[in-house]
Motif scaffolding. Sequence first.
Motif, PDB file in Angstrom:
ATOM      1  N   ARG A   1      16.188 -39.685 -64.312  1.00  0.00           N
ATOM      2  CA  ARG A   1      16.589 -40.547 -65.435  1.00  0.00           C
ATOM      3  C   ARG A   1      16.954 -39.694 -66.656  1.00  0.00           C
ATOM      4  O   ARG A   1      17.935 -39.958 -67.354  1.00  0.00           O
ATOM      5  CB  ARG A   1      15.451 -41.512 -65.766  1.00  0.00           C
ATOM      6  N   GLN A   2      16.168 -38.610 -66.913  1.00  0.00           N
ATOM      7  CA  GLN A   2      16.462 -37.752 -68.064  1.00  0.00           C
ATOM      8  C   GLN A   2      17.766 -36.991 -67.862  1.00  0.00           C
ATOM      9  O   GLN A   2      18.542 -36.822 -68.807  1.00  0.00           O
ATOM     10  CB  GLN A   2      15.320 -36.758 -68.295  1.00  0.00           C
TER      11      GLN A   2
ATOM     12  N   THR B   1      11.542 -39.936 -63.213  1.00  0.00           N
ATOM     13  CA  THR B   1      11.565 -39.570 -64.637  1.00  0.00           C
ATOM     14  C   THR B   1      12.574 -38.463 -64.895  1.00  0.00           C
ATOM     15  O   THR B   1      13.369 -38.526 -65.841  1.00  0.00           O
ATOM     16  CB  THR B   1      10.163 -39.122 -65.090  1.00  0.00           C
TER      17      THR B   1
END
Length: 550
Positions: free
Chosen positions: A442-443, A439
């Motif tokens: 990806r950010q 996560t």
Amino acid sequence: MTKGKSDQPKYRFAEIIDDLELIAFLIDRKGTLLYCNPYLLRLTGYSQKEILGQLWFDKLVPLQHRPASIKLHQTALETASAPPATEGCISTRTGSEIPIAWHYALIHDLHGNVTGLACLGENITRQRNVQHELVKQRDEYLSLYEEYLSNNEQLRSANQSISELQKGLETEREKRDVSEIKFQTLYQHTPIMLQSANMQGEIVSVNECWLQTMGYSYDEIQGTRSSDYLTPASQTLYAQLIPQFMANGTLTQVEAQAITKSGAVIDLLISSKILYDKQGNPMLTMTNLMDITYKKEVERQQEKIHQDLLFAKQKAEESSRLKTAFLQNLSHEIRTPLNAICGFAQLLLSQYPMAPRQERFHNIIWNSSNQLLSIVNNILTLASLETQQEILQVEELHLNELLDELFTIYTNQLSASKVRFLVHKDCSQEQIILHTDGTKLRQVLSNLINNAIKFTTQGKIELGYTVTDKQLVFYVKDSGIGIPKDKHEVIFERFRRLATSPDPEHGGTGLGLAISKAFVELLGGKIWVESNPGRGSCFYVSLPDKTTAT
């Protein structure tokens, strides 16, 4: 101040000087070493044979200090006045130099003529924390003649001239008197409080440092006891230690408090020893008292600071808990209505046909609510990072699938623009699995791509990675406006934006790169940029190589 000759205490100053943990030596008018105490020998590594009879300046004074030392010695002899306290160095046998605080006094013979200097030196590298023991008895000049006669009956009855016997006795006493004068000079000028008392505790003698520290004159302390100057609590402690002191003959480094004549309370570090006569009977107690008031005050201040820091830490932890609770509540209270606005705005467009004007208004609501949600998410994420609430959720991440996902998202987003979105895969024939927080990674990559889109109006944006030297390095490269070199570090600070942004409406809050940097460091990597104005930018993210290839 000293007492009259008939009232002198019955102990020898040589014993005291020999056991001081201060440098003590005597030099004549030429600078020749006549006497040195054992402490000087221990400190320098020399033996008595190596230095006694040698010039002090040549043997123990460092070369760079010799001119000043010789001049000080000559001036003292010419003016017949003791030099002031100075700081210098002493050379050891190995050639090292030890910083010393020097104190001086003149030596006079029985006729008052200056015959040399008595010197005391304190090793200031140990910051006056040396303890002095005044123990050993020797040089029994006073009873030398009587002991000689009592142990030799044959010589006692010998037919010697009365005049020659008297002359020999006078010579011995004169030597004793000169020696006593020398060591008494050292005793009086020692920069540590010294005190002697009889076995009933009555003070017999003190040195000048004792009188100056306590504020009394010699006459004022006559007939007093050493315990009279202690605080009540220290008197109680002293009384408890008396049996142990009498049994062992020593008392070492006992902390106590004394009251000066002005009423001030001072802290002392006390060491004491009993001196015995030839038959083993206790004769006197010799005590040195070190003033540690400043040290104790520093310790008290440090303890207060420690307590203040503990209190501040507790307050900070409480504040952090309140802040964490506030952020959790804020996350729920703000994100919930914003998600509802975004959801229902999307539902309106998909479920109900709209006129062009209504659709334009709807798009404004949709875009603004999404922009506001992004800003709130960034602010709450940054606050969560500051309070160390962000936790890594390590998982297996298929690297090429991640790049395919981002390619699909941003290819569609840029379909109507003049910018092409490209993806480069290293080792494209293999399926690479990365063990990290998917996560957050990806950010980070999404933030870098969104930044590239903001500052690139035409050309291309490329996302890729390479695996080299046990490092996995991602890059996002664009053909946009570029970044000046003096801004390469600044742009990773929170709320920082480039003043040359071509699209003020989508310029952002300046939090994206700050969050990306924090996430990358949380993942154990680093982030940097290479760019020049007008030539585009390339952002790099390196992570530890925790990949497996299948």
